[in-house]
Scaffold this motif. Structure first.
Motif, PDB file in Angstrom:
ATOM      1  N   LEU A  35      34.136  50.251  18.000  1.00 19.82           N
ATOM      2  CA  LEU A  35      33.202  50.755  17.003  1.00 19.82           C
ATOM      3  C   LEU A  35      32.093  51.543  17.698  1.00 19.82           C
ATOM      4  O   LEU A  35      31.494  51.045  18.649  1.00 19.82           O
ATOM      5  N   ALA A  36      31.839  52.742  17.230  1.00 18.31           N
ATOM      6  CA  ALA A  36      30.759  53.564  17.780  1.00 18.31           C
ATOM      7  C   ALA A  36      29.475  53.235  17.026  1.00 18.31           C
ATOM      8  O   ALA A  36      29.168  53.830  15.996  1.00 18.31           O
ATOM      9  N   LEU A  37      28.722  52.271  17.545  1.00 18.98           N
ATOM     10  CA  LEU A  37      27.507  51.805  16.886  1.00 18.98           C
ATOM     11  C   LEU A  37      26.275  52.252  17.650  1.00 18.98           C
ATOM     12  O   LEU A  37      26.274  52.297  18.876  1.00 18.98           O
ATOM     13  N   THR A  38      25.220  52.562  16.904  1.00 18.48           N
ATOM     14  CA  THR A  38      23.934  52.805  17.540  1.00 18.48           C
ATOM     15  C   THR A  38      23.341  51.462  17.969  1.00 18.48           C
ATOM     16  O   THR A  38      23.857  50.394  17.631  1.00 18.48           O
ATOM     17  N   LEU A  39      22.236  51.542  18.699  1.00 16.41           N
ATOM     18  CA  LEU A  39      21.560  50.325  19.163  1.00 16.41           C
ATOM     19  C   LEU A  39      21.249  49.384  18.006  1.00 16.41           C
ATOM     20  O   LEU A  39      21.567  48.188  18.048  1.00 16.41           O
ATOM     21  N   ARG A  40      20.617  49.883  16.958  1.00 11.39           N
ATOM     22  CA  ARG A  40      20.213  49.032  15.844  1.00 11.39           C
ATOM     23  C   ARG A  40      21.411  48.548  15.041  1.00 11.39           C
ATOM     24  O   ARG A  40      21.419  47.416  14.546  1.00 11.39           O
ATOM     25  N   GLU A  41      22.420  49.379  14.886  1.00 11.49           N
ATOM     26  CA  GLU A  41      23.626  48.947  14.167  1.00 11.49           C
ATOM     27  C   GLU A  41      24.289  47.791  14.910  1.00 11.49           C
ATOM     28  O   GLU A  41      24.747  46.829  14.285  1.00 11.49           O
ATOM     29  N   PHE A  42      24.345  47.890  16.221  1.00  7.82           N
ATOM     30  CA  PHE A  42      24.934  46.806  17.020  1.00  7.82           C
ATOM     31  C   PHE A  42      24.151  45.517  16.825  1.00  7.82           C
ATOM     32  O   PHE A  42      24.729  44.450  16.586  1.00  7.82           O
ATOM     33  N   ASP A  43      22.823  45.602  16.941  1.00  7.78           N
ATOM     34  CA  ASP A  43      21.993  44.404  16.790  1.00  7.78           C
ATOM     35  C   ASP A  43      22.111  43.818  15.390  1.00  7.78           C
ATOM     36  O   ASP A  43      22.119  42.595  15.223  1.00  7.78           O
ATOM     37  N   LEU A  44      22.201  44.680  14.397  1.00  4.03           N
ATOM     38  CA  LEU A  44      22.319  44.216  13.011  1.00  4.03           C
ATOM     39  C   LEU A  44      23.649  43.504  12.804  1.00  4.03           C
ATOM     40  O   LEU A  44      23.697  42.419  12.193  1.00  4.03           O
ATOM     41  N   LEU A  45      24.730  44.063  13.315  1.00  5.74           N
ATOM     42  CA  LEU A  45      26.034  43.425  13.181  1.00  5.74           C
ATOM     43  C   LEU A  45      26.054  42.086  13.904  1.00  5.74           C
ATOM     44  O   LEU A  45      26.553  41.078  13.372  1.00  5.74           O
ATOM     45  N   ALA A  46      25.505  42.045  15.126  1.00  4.26           N
ATOM     46  CA  ALA A  46      25.471  40.787  15.873  1.00  4.26           C
ATOM     47  C   ALA A  46      24.677  39.726  15.116  1.00  4.26           C
ATOM     48  O   ALA A  46      25.066  38.554  15.081  1.00  4.26           O
ATOM     49  N   PHE A  47      23.566  40.128  14.511  1.00  5.44           N
ATOM     50  CA  PHE A  47      22.756  39.173  13.759  1.00  5.44           C
ATOM     51  C   PHE A  47      23.535  38.633  12.567  1.00  5.44           C
ATOM     52  O   PHE A  47      23.528  37.415  12.303  1.00  5.44           O
ATOM     53  N   PHE A  48      24.220  39.492  11.839  1.00  4.95           N
ATOM     54  CA  PHE A  48      25.015  39.035  10.701  1.00  4.95           C
ATOM     55  C   PHE A  48      26.108  38.068  11.153  1.00  4.95           C
ATOM     56  O   PHE A  48      26.370  37.049  10.497  1.00  4.95           O
ATOM     57  N   LEU A  49      26.757  38.380  12.270  1.00  9.97           N
ATOM     58  CA  LEU A  49      27.830  37.506  12.752  1.00  9.97           C
ATOM     59  C   LEU A  49      27.285  36.145  13.184  1.00  9.97           C
ATOM     60  O   LEU A  49      27.994  35.141  13.091  1.00  9.97           O
ATOM     61  N   ARG A  50      26.052  36.118  13.661  1.00  8.53           N
ATOM     62  CA  ARG A  50      25.447  34.842  14.067  1.00  8.53           C
ATOM     63  C   ARG A  50      25.036  33.992  12.860  1.00  8.53           C
ATOM     64  O   ARG A  50      24.858  32.782  12.993  1.00  8.53           O
ATOM     65  N   HIS A  51      24.884  34.628  11.708  1.00  9.18           N
ATOM     66  CA  HIS A  51      24.367  33.909  10.538  1.00  9.18           C
ATOM     67  C   HIS A  51      25.239  34.172   9.301  1.00  9.18           C
ATOM     68  O   HIS A  51      24.757  34.687   8.290  1.00  9.18           O
ATOM     69  N   PRO A  52      26.510  33.826   9.369  1.00  7.80           N
ATOM     70  CA  PRO A  52      27.386  34.074   8.208  1.00  7.80           C
ATOM     71  C   PRO A  52      26.960  33.242   7.007  1.00  7.80           C
ATOM     72  O   PRO A  52      26.502  32.105   7.146  1.00  7.80           O
ATOM     73  N   GLY A  53      27.106  33.850   5.829  1.00  7.69           N
ATOM     74  CA  GLY A  53      26.859  33.143   4.593  1.00  7.69           C
ATOM     75  C   GLY A  53      25.407  32.986   4.202  1.00  7.69           C
ATOM     76  O   GLY A  53      25.108  32.453   3.124  1.00  7.69           O
ATOM     77  N   ARG A  54      24.476  33.440   5.039  1.00  6.39           N
ATOM     78  CA  ARG A  54      23.052  33.322   4.737  1.00  6.39           C
ATOM     79  C   ARG A  54      22.501  34.640   4.220  1.00  6.39           C
ATOM     80  O   ARG A  54      22.828  35.708   4.738  1.00  6.39           O
ATOM     81  N   ALA A  55      21.664  34.552   3.200  1.00  9.63           N
ATOM     82  CA  ALA A  55      21.035  35.743   2.634  1.00  9.63           C
ATOM     83  C   ALA A  55      19.718  36.011   3.346  1.00  9.63           C
ATOM     84  O   ALA A  55      18.926  35.093   3.577  1.00  9.63           O
TER      85      ALA A  55
END
Length: 254
Positions: free
Chosen positions: A175-195
């Protein structure tokens, strides 16, 4: 153009090429602005904060400087003669990954969103505090580096993130992600199911306690475009009305 900034001594740019953050070498920042006073002030503050600084006053020169000596970060004015900052940002992204902080001369939301859409990691609206810009540079660079203690690989729903390598894949494809996109995806993966609200994401992912929340909205939209099978009907990164966003590894649509 008359500037509201007082000139300061600019950093020299004729030192030898150095590897990024290796053996104590200084991180290199490329400052691109056609206003010599603004460029001098920014370069001076960055130099005194410990950064090696290159300068360019137009797009073609910036691209040549980047090719000859790849920067760790680019401070890029939106309004440049001939080739504007949006086009410079696009061409930099074609050459390789590099964090970009966009300088916008106006406070118009359209300018900010356009900068984020082409991959800028942050933006600062003129007139700005040079000290604030230095803090933004520090924040972006800090988040662009692998964690010193390392990080566990994250995986869910065909997505995989390696924090150490700063590498993300979908079904095995890069995936060609920018810095913030990468951090955002990693954060979502660390916190599945949470709003999470946009304020929460700005604080946890961007490290800011304040800022324009449209930054979060634009990055979520861009990330959906890269990880969702159908970005128009997102199954992984779902909108929670009245709250914000939630990552659902199961992909069920509410």
């Amino acid at each position: 153009m008359r500037s509201q900034y007082e000139p300061h001594r600019a950093a020299t740019t004729d030192e030898p090429v150095r590897d990024r953050d290796r053996d104590g070498a200084r991180a290199r920042v490329l400052v691109v602005d056609d206003d010599p006073t603004v460029a001098e002030v920014v370069a001076g503050y960055l130099d005194r904060s410990g950064y090696a600084v290159d300068r360019a006053d137009d797009g073609p020169t910036a691209l040549r400087r980047a090719r000859n000596r790849w920067p760790d970060l680019v401070v890029l004015d939106l309004m440049l003669p001939g080739m504007d900052g949006l086009e410079v940002c696009r061409r930099l992204r074609e050459q390789g990954p590099v964090p970009v902080i966009m300088l916008t001369a106006r406070g118009d939301e359209e300018d900010r969103v356009l900068g984020l859409e082409v991959g800028a990691d942050d933006y600062v609206t003129k007139p700005f505090s040079p000290r604030e810009l230095v803090l933004r540079v520090e924040s972006v660079l800090r988040r662009s580096r692998p964690a010193a203690t390392g990080g566990h690989r994250l995986a869910a729903a065909g997505l995989s993130v390696d924090p150490d390598a700063r590498r993300a894949t979908k079904n095995g494809g890069e995936l060609a992600l920018t810095l913030r996109e990468f951090d955002l995806l990693a954060f979502f993966l660390r916190h599945p199911g949470r709003a999470f609200g946009r304020e929460d994401l700005m604080r946890e992912v961007w490290g800011w306690d304040f800022g324009d929340l449209s930054t979060v909205t634009v990055h979520v939209r861009r990330l959906r475009g890269k990880v969702e099978d159908d970005p128009a009907r997102p199954r992984l990164i779902q909108t929670v009305w009245g709250v914000g966003y939630r990552f659902e590894p199961g992909g069920a649509v509410d």
